[in-house]
Design a protein around this motif. Sequence first.
Motif, PDB file in Angstrom:
ATOM      1  N   ILE A  83       0.868  -1.174   0.000  1.00 60.95           N
ATOM      2  CA  ILE A  83       0.000   0.000   0.000  1.00 60.95           C
ATOM      3  C   ILE A  83       0.905   1.224   0.000  1.00 60.95           C
ATOM      4  CG2 ILE A  83      -1.838   1.228   1.195  1.00 60.95           C
ATOM      5  CD1 ILE A  83      -2.636  -1.407   2.501  1.00 60.95           C
ATOM      6  N   LYS A  84       1.065   1.812  -1.153  1.00 61.13           N
ATOM      7  CA  LYS A  84       1.920   2.985  -1.270  1.00 61.13           C
ATOM      8  C   LYS A  84       1.140   4.233  -0.879  1.00 61.13           C
ATOM      9  CE  LYS A  84       4.916   0.897  -4.736  1.00 61.13           C
ATOM     10  NZ  LYS A  84       5.544   1.020  -6.068  1.00 61.13           N
ATOM     11  N   VAL A  85       1.823   5.148  -0.267  1.00 60.56           N
ATOM     12  CA  VAL A  85       1.179   6.337   0.285  1.00 60.56           C
ATOM     13  C   VAL A  85       0.622   7.205  -0.841  1.00 60.56           C
ATOM     14  CG1 VAL A  85       1.561   8.433   1.604  1.00 60.56           C
ATOM     15  CG2 VAL A  85       2.675   6.316   2.296  1.00 60.56           C
ATOM     16  N   PRO A  86      -0.649   7.591  -0.751  1.00 62.80           N
ATOM     17  CA  PRO A  86      -1.217   8.515  -1.749  1.00 62.80           C
ATOM     18  C   PRO A  86      -0.488   9.855  -1.740  1.00 62.80           C
ATOM     19  CG  PRO A  86      -2.941   7.475  -0.427  1.00 62.80           C
ATOM     20  CD  PRO A  86      -1.644   7.147   0.233  1.00 62.80           C
ATOM     21  N   LYS A  87      -0.654  10.597  -2.816  1.00 63.23           N
ATOM     22  CA  LYS A  87       0.032  11.880  -2.934  1.00 63.23           C
ATOM     23  C   LYS A  87      -0.511  12.931  -1.980  1.00 63.23           C
ATOM     24  CE  LYS A  87       1.467  11.230  -7.750  1.00 63.23           C
ATOM     25  NZ  LYS A  87       1.402  11.753  -9.145  1.00 63.23           N
ATOM     26  N   GLY A  88      -1.775  12.807  -1.620  1.00 64.52           N
ATOM     27  CA  GLY A  88      -2.364  13.795  -0.737  1.00 64.52           C
ATOM     28  C   GLY A  88      -1.798  13.736   0.665  1.00 64.52           C
ATOM     29  N   ALA A  89      -2.158  14.719   1.469  1.00 70.80           N
ATOM     30  CA  ALA A  89      -1.680  14.774   2.851  1.00 70.80           C
ATOM     31  C   ALA A  89      -2.249  13.616   3.655  1.00 70.80           C
ATOM     32  CB  ALA A  89      -2.071  16.102   3.482  1.00 70.80           C
ATOM     33  N   PRO A  90      -1.466  13.029   4.559  1.00 67.82           N
ATOM     34  CA  PRO A  90      -1.974  11.946   5.412  1.00 67.82           C
ATOM     35  C   PRO A  90      -2.993  12.480   6.404  1.00 67.82           C
ATOM     36  CG  PRO A  90       0.238  12.578   6.102  1.00 67.82           C
ATOM     37  CD  PRO A  90      -0.050  13.332   4.831  1.00 67.82           C
ATOM     38  N   PRO A  91      -3.740  11.586   7.056  1.00 65.91           N
ATOM     39  CA  PRO A  91      -4.708  12.036   8.064  1.00 65.91           C
ATOM     40  C   PRO A  91      -4.029  12.831   9.168  1.00 65.91           C
ATOM     41  CG  PRO A  91      -5.051   9.727   7.525  1.00 65.91           C
ATOM     42  CD  PRO A  91      -3.774  10.140   6.856  1.00 65.91           C
ATOM     43  N   SER A  92      -4.780  13.674   9.812  1.00 62.38           N
ATOM     44  CA  SER A  92      -4.240  14.512  10.885  1.00 62.38           C
ATOM     45  C   SER A  92      -3.551  13.651  11.939  1.00 62.38           C
ATOM     46  CB  SER A  92      -5.377  15.304  11.518  1.00 62.38           C
ATOM     47  OG  SER A  92      -4.901  16.065  12.616  1.00 62.38           O
ATOM     48  N   GLY A  93      -2.309  13.995  12.232  1.00 64.16           N
ATOM     49  CA  GLY A  93      -1.539  13.284  13.242  1.00 64.16           C
ATOM     50  C   GLY A  93      -0.714  12.141  12.716  1.00 64.16           C
ATOM     51  N   ALA A  94      -1.030  11.650  11.525  1.00 62.91           N
ATOM     52  CA  ALA A  94      -0.310  10.497  10.974  1.00 62.91           C
ATOM     53  C   ALA A  94       0.957  10.950  10.255  1.00 62.91           C
ATOM     54  CB  ALA A  94      -1.200   9.727  10.017  1.00 62.91           C
ATOM     55  N   PRO A  95       2.094  10.307  10.524  1.00 63.94           N
ATOM     56  CA  PRO A  95       3.307  10.629   9.780  1.00 63.94           C
ATOM     57  C   PRO A  95       3.179  10.178   8.331  1.00 63.94           C
ATOM     58  CG  PRO A  95       3.790   9.347  11.774  1.00 63.94           C
ATOM     59  CD  PRO A  95       2.320   9.272  11.541  1.00 63.94           C
ATOM     60  N   ARG A  96       3.951  10.773   7.469  1.00 60.33           N
ATOM     61  CA  ARG A  96       3.988  10.298   6.085  1.00 60.33           C
ATOM     62  C   ARG A  96       4.885   9.063   6.030  1.00 60.33           C
ATOM     63  NH1 ARG A  96       2.763  11.277   1.028  1.00 60.33           N
ATOM     64  NH2 ARG A  96       1.565  13.132   1.585  1.00 60.33           N
ATOM     65  N   ARG A  97       4.330   7.968   5.551  1.00 63.94           N
ATOM     66  CA  ARG A  97       5.049   6.707   5.444  1.00 63.94           C
ATOM     67  C   ARG A  97       5.448   6.466   3.993  1.00 63.94           C
ATOM     68  NH1 ARG A  97       5.302   5.671  11.061  1.00 63.94           N
ATOM     69  NH2 ARG A  97       3.185   5.688  11.937  1.00 63.94           N
ATOM     70  N   ASP A  98       6.350   5.518   3.797  1.00 60.92           N
ATOM     71  CA  ASP A  98       6.694   5.101   2.432  1.00 60.92           C
ATOM     72  C   ASP A  98       5.800   3.954   1.971  1.00 60.92           C
ATOM     73  OD1 ASP A  98       8.661   7.012   2.089  1.00 60.92           O
ATOM     74  OD2 ASP A  98      10.258   5.726   2.851  1.00 60.92           O
ATOM     75  N   ILE A  99       5.789   2.843   2.725  1.00 67.61           N
ATOM     76  CA  ILE A  99       5.065   1.645   2.278  1.00 67.61           C
ATOM     77  C   ILE A  99       4.439   0.925   3.466  1.00 67.61           C
ATOM     78  CG2 ILE A  99       5.288  -0.638   1.202  1.00 67.61           C
ATOM     79  CD1 ILE A  99       7.586   0.482  -0.458  1.00 67.61           C
ATOM     80  N   TYR A 100       3.163   0.577   3.341  1.00 71.80           N
ATOM     81  CA  TYR A 100       2.506  -0.371   4.235  1.00 71.80           C
ATOM     82  C   TYR A 100       2.555  -1.714   3.510  1.00 71.80           C
ATOM     83  CZ  TYR A 100       0.590   3.885   6.350  1.00 71.80           C
ATOM     84  OH  TYR A 100       0.447   5.123   6.926  1.00 71.80           O
ATOM     85  N   LEU A 101       3.251  -2.673   4.088  1.00 73.10           N
ATOM     86  CA  LEU A 101       3.558  -3.919   3.377  1.00 73.10           C
ATOM     87  C   LEU A 101       2.847  -5.116   3.997  1.00 73.10           C
ATOM     88  CD1 LEU A 101       5.333  -5.292   1.173  1.00 73.10           C
ATOM     89  CD2 LEU A 101       7.000  -5.737   2.991  1.00 73.10           C
ATOM     90  N   ILE A 102       2.248  -5.945   3.141  1.00 78.32           N
ATOM     91  CA  ILE A 102       1.694  -7.235   3.536  1.00 78.32           C
ATOM     92  C   ILE A 102       2.238  -8.251   2.534  1.00 78.32           C
ATOM     93  CG2 ILE A 102      -0.402  -8.573   3.938  1.00 78.32           C
ATOM     94  CD1 ILE A 102      -1.821  -5.765   4.187  1.00 78.32           C
ATOM     95  N   ARG A 103       3.004  -9.209   3.027  1.00 81.12           N
ATOM     96  CA  ARG A 103       3.716 -10.103   2.104  1.00 81.12           C
ATOM     97  C   ARG A 103       3.686 -11.538   2.610  1.00 81.12           C
ATOM     98  NH1 ARG A 103       9.782  -8.508   0.861  1.00 81.12           N
ATOM     99  NH2 ARG A 103       8.804  -6.946  -0.479  1.00 81.12           N
ATOM    100  N   ALA A 104       3.226 -12.447   1.748  1.00 80.30           N
ATOM    101  CA  ALA A 104       3.230 -13.885   2.060  1.00 80.30           C
ATOM    102  C   ALA A 104       4.522 -14.498   1.538  1.00 80.30           C
ATOM    103  CB  ALA A 104       2.028 -14.566   1.424  1.00 80.30           C
ATOM    104  N   TYR A 105       5.135 -15.343   2.368  1.00 83.13           N
ATOM    105  CA  TYR A 105       6.423 -15.951   2.020  1.00 83.13           C
ATOM    106  C   TYR A 105       6.300 -17.463   1.881  1.00 83.13           C
ATOM    107  CZ  TYR A 105       8.972 -11.633   3.142  1.00 83.13           C
ATOM    108  OH  TYR A 105       9.447 -10.357   3.166  1.00 83.13           O
TER     109      TYR A 105
END
Length: 377
Positions: A83-105
């Motif tokens: 889940i890559k961060v959208p271009k818009g501003a994050p929700p109030s209080g949330a830091p800007r992240r690079d990637i939310y990752l969910i990965r099956a190995y």
Amino acid sequence: MCRLFAVTSQEPQSPMMAIQALDVMREGHDGSGVGLFLSDLGGPFEEFKGAPVLSGIFSNAGLKRLDQFMMNIGFMTKYKLSIKVPKGAPPSGAPRRDIYLIRAYEYPEEWESLSEADIRHRLLMIRLQLRQMGEEEGDMIVFSFWPDVVMIKEIGDPMSVAEYLQLDRRELYARIIMAQGRQNTNYAINLYACHPFFIQGVASMTNGENTAFIPIREFLESRGFPGYMGYQSDSEVFTHILHYTIYRLGLGIEAYKHIITPLQDPDLEKHPNGAFLKQVKHSCRRLIIDGPNCVIGCLPDKSVFMVQDRKKLRPGVVGGKPGLYAFSSEICGLDAAIPDRDKSKDFQPMHLDTAVIGPQRREVTLWSQTDSLPLLH
């Protein structure tokens, strides 16, 4: 107070079902954070039921370190959702992240001969090592590494976070969803302090205050089990006590309340398992909680439950229909999720009760602490 909602369904549901239930209960949380636990997954992850799934938040540098680490220990990616961060501003209080990752190995070949207990231990140790790596560099936050489990946590209002991350996507549909709308009771917000908590197939979340936190934490840390650590939240011990009940004591969910809220001695004298429960009460006396607390949890067999402590000062209700049940802090959350249920069958657990929906999702099973323990018949 926080607000809790959990659903268990025969058909996979969108995480937005739980987020919307939290939204109608928003007067009970301050929007400082949201946590999601997803299991019995649908969508593409259903094809990889036995594969360990890693959930977390990574910087670009952290993702490179993760890839190298996992490659070095022989884990290859089978499926991933980034889940890559959208271009818009994050929700109030949330830091800007690079990637939310969910990965099956895919497991390394040398793991094929391992016992289930060995696999549980190794998956735990990998998660703890990744967590330590992330805390050292500040480039990764790892919530879970376990088959058929996805966890997402973030600072901010639950609905705002869900819309920002577009959580209404088929890849995240699940038959079990646990969600917490957080009220910040700490000076700084640490995502490891955000419910739900998870360890080796056991998850829980709590609305309340555990003033017996220190002696419980010290007891758990003295058990010599590496997973009993962290404790940025006083509620994480509820998950670890449940884990201790199942894996170290070999007891079922029926015994959980006898450990966290044992009966008084006069009541134990009259109990059909009184002698055994006295021994449990004595040996586990440092695990007795002090509330008020409402706890919702998920077991390794995909059962979902709710218990209250003796003070019964936090709301909680369970209701639904065959194939679809929910646990909620407030009835309005249950109404939003399952409006067409028979409301006369709603049940609000009291201080002696344990309410459980099994993996078949056909009915609510109720136990009282005054009942005989089924495993000891």
